[in-house]
Write a protein that holds these residues in place. Sequence first.
Motif: not given
Length: 442
Positions: A12-25, A391-399, A401-404
């Motif tokens: 259930h924690r697979l989804s990061p805190a901020r999802m990137l939607d590229l369509d608006p970009l 998941q562990r590898t990505r968790d380290r990145f998001t921890a 840089h949570p703003e990304v």
Amino acid sequence: MSPDVEGQARQHRLSPARMLDLDPLVDDPATRIVVCCGSGGVGKTTTAAALGLRAAERGRKVVVLTIDPARRLAQSMGIDSLDNTPRRVKGVEGDGELHAMMLDMKRTFDEIVEAHADPERASAILGNPFYQSLSAGFAGTQEYMAMEKLGQLRARDEWDLIVVDTPPSRSALDFLDAPKRLGSFLDGKLIRLLTAPAKLGGRAGMKFLNVGMSMMTGTLGKLLGGQLLKDVQTFVSAMDSMFGGFRTRADATYKLLQAPGTAFLVVAAPERDALREAAYFVERLAAEDMPLAGLVLNRVHGSGAARLSAERALAAAENLEESRIVDQEDGKAGVRNSPDTDGSSESSASDHASVPVSAEGSPAADRTVEQLTAGLLRLHAERMRLLSREQRTRDRFTALHPEVAVAEVAALPGDVHDLAGLRDIGTRLAAGRPELPETADG
């Protein structure tokens, strides 16, 4: 918390805190440049092409500047005869247009010379052996020329959106460093140092030349001796009026990358080295005040049976492989092996007669099914372990840089070889849509 419940919680924690939607970009008319950057082998070129196609099919006029794309990808965009000129891609759906080109490093350098020197001087430069070595293989030339080409495309103001696939450097940071490095080299300081022997003369001059040559690498080292000195002198004499222009354009490119309307996408795979490189790049972009849109995480693995943990799958596999010891079912086999069996020939014959003899229901066939099932369970266990590592590898990145914001693309069964494949990736890049199932490992 039990292992099963903990495993489900991690899912259930697979989804990061901020999802990137590229369509608006890509829909925003103010977005004029998107730069896909990251370490080599993470899918930058495919991401750039897919993003360009999606933007075109949503109504924009797009040009994708690729750097050495795989042959199948080039053919998928209709640019198998690739050169330094944008070519329109056929088969695009919608009202927009997609153009694509591959950077020709040397040709771009030649175009700079031709644009900033009179015909006679340009001819002297282009035919100079020192220039030919410099333009074909000097460290950082490809990255510098990619930015030169970006500047040329932007100056033409012909496209709504330019998508840039950065060169496959050893380090993602080479992309930002190389223009300044090459600009510093070509502004004349080191070049003029190499011309000093002509003024000194004799052995002292050659000794001075050797000191200068120790500062150079790559193909320039192949041209040693007096002939190199002569070539350098001719080169410097011909390009004397152009040296300042390289530094000026390098500075202008940096300002263009920092300007509103430019967006960086850092592309990575869910692997330790790739995400470490991505983290370095995120930090460098922030330090250089360059606008970061987010992270595209490619080749993310998934499973349709994520609730079955690796531990339970392995336990079930072992249970099947040792079925005569563990969990033996009741039936004729149990009767034959029980101490109550009288061993008479009639009982034995009756027992054997009751065993099915068809291929599908024979003990051997049942055993084969058990072995296949056990093998599949072990494969699933390996998949779940891979998911856990990613998941562990990505968790380290998001921890860190949570703003990304992050957009994920599932691993695909093979290379993208047509527009339909690029279109599929573009759909996967867009957030807020049903998750597309992974069809196979990629």
